[in-house]
Design an enzyme around this catalytic site. Sequence first.
Site, PDB file in Angstrom:
ATOM      1  N   SER A 199      -3.318  10.550   2.518  1.00 25.18           N
ATOM      2  CA  SER A 199      -3.350   9.102   2.366  1.00 25.18           C
ATOM      3  C   SER A 199      -4.799   8.618   2.298  1.00 25.18           C
ATOM      4  O   SER A 199      -5.517   8.987   1.371  1.00 25.18           O
ATOM      5  CB  SER A 199      -2.559   8.436   3.495  1.00 25.18           C
ATOM      6  OG  SER A 199      -2.354   7.075   3.245  1.00 25.18           O
ATOM      7  N   HIS A 236       0.266   7.703  -2.384  1.00 21.41           N
ATOM      8  CA  HIS A 236       1.559   7.001  -2.377  1.00 21.41           C
ATOM      9  C   HIS A 236       1.866   6.509  -3.798  1.00 21.41           C
ATOM     10  O   HIS A 236       2.355   5.394  -3.997  1.00 21.41           O
ATOM     11  CB  HIS A 236       1.535   5.810  -1.405  1.00 21.41           C
ATOM     12  CG  HIS A 236       1.119   6.139  -0.014  1.00 21.41           C
ATOM     13  ND1 HIS A 236       1.953   6.746   0.902  1.00 21.41           N
ATOM     14  CD2 HIS A 236      -0.061   5.956   0.633  1.00 21.41           C
ATOM     15  CE1 HIS A 236       1.311   6.910   2.049  1.00 21.41           C
ATOM     16  NE2 HIS A 236       0.091   6.448   1.909  1.00 21.41           N
ATOM     17  N   GLU A 276       3.853  10.830  -2.628  1.00 20.15           N
ATOM     18  CA  GLU A 276       4.056  11.162  -1.216  1.00 20.15           C
ATOM     19  C   GLU A 276       4.678  12.559  -1.076  1.00 20.15           C
ATOM     20  O   GLU A 276       5.404  13.031  -1.959  1.00 20.15           O
ATOM     21  CB  GLU A 276       4.963  10.117  -0.564  1.00 20.15           C
ATOM     22  CG  GLU A 276       4.303   8.753  -0.457  1.00 20.15           C
ATOM     23  CD  GLU A 276       5.204   7.700   0.156  1.00 20.15           C
ATOM     24  OE1 GLU A 276       6.372   8.022   0.482  1.00 20.15           O
ATOM     25  OE2 GLU A 276       4.749   6.551   0.312  1.00 20.15           O
TER      26      GLU A 276
END
Length: 293
Positions: free
Chosen positions: A137, A179, A206
């Site tokens: 992330s 994402h 993801e």
Amino acid sequence: MKTEPQRRARHGHLVIIGGHEDRQHRKEILTRFVELAGGVQSSIVVITAASRVADQMWSIYEQAFADLGVTRHAHLVLENRQDANDEEKVRMVAEADGIFMTGGDQKRLLAIVGGTALDAAMHAALKVRGACIAGTSAGASAMSGHMLAQGRTDLLPEKGAVSLAAGLGFVHRVVIDQHFSERQRLARLLSVVAQNPYLLGIGIDEDTALVIERGRGIEVLGEGSVTVIDGRTMDTNMADIAERATPELIDVRLHLLPAGSRYYLPEDGEPAKPMSPSLRDFLENVTKRNPLS
């Protein structure tokens, strides 16, 4: 099994994760990270500086790595730049086999780590010792030299919709977004490439990871795909339109690399796997084999 440590020591690896990787069940990506770091006997440090709830983040990965059989894993607590210049913390990173950066806010991570002795130790661990460095992330976005600092997520690309900042620079001439499919970030990454056509855009879904073996090649792990946007040959009116207007983008190339994709540049005496020139350019750039910069 004897050839993997030799390759690790020669090349070093990056594991760039799109967020929300499986930490409870098969743990495919975390398992691969541990393997590339040298196995369950390796030394792993977890950097939670991107998160404002560092203890909670550490507890998640402490359990995940313990479940995988790793006994030498430690939380590197970095609350400020003084911590990132502390001799003992720098030593921990310098001697680690695997370094894992968690999610949170990539701007916070860079404000604490960027340009410090710990930053330099991570680069040395990768390049000199062949360590494995992973980021998920925000930790993934921070791994490139140009980092996506903030940006809107709309249906169409827009001029001025995104801004960049300096990242940690483990890979160059790219911008990484995470994402990617789940948060519909194609327009955002197109905005980056439209404003900065010398950069390649990398979008990672993801529970998906782009694994880079320095000087050698890439593979995609997990449940999703990696999207690569190449605007180096595009035509665009970006310079002439108003702020927040949608640009024309002609001849933009897009590569979609689903989980299971593997591409390696040939070493001496090896046959070359057929691939398009633009994909080969991408591999050479991210692996630092004849890099673009």
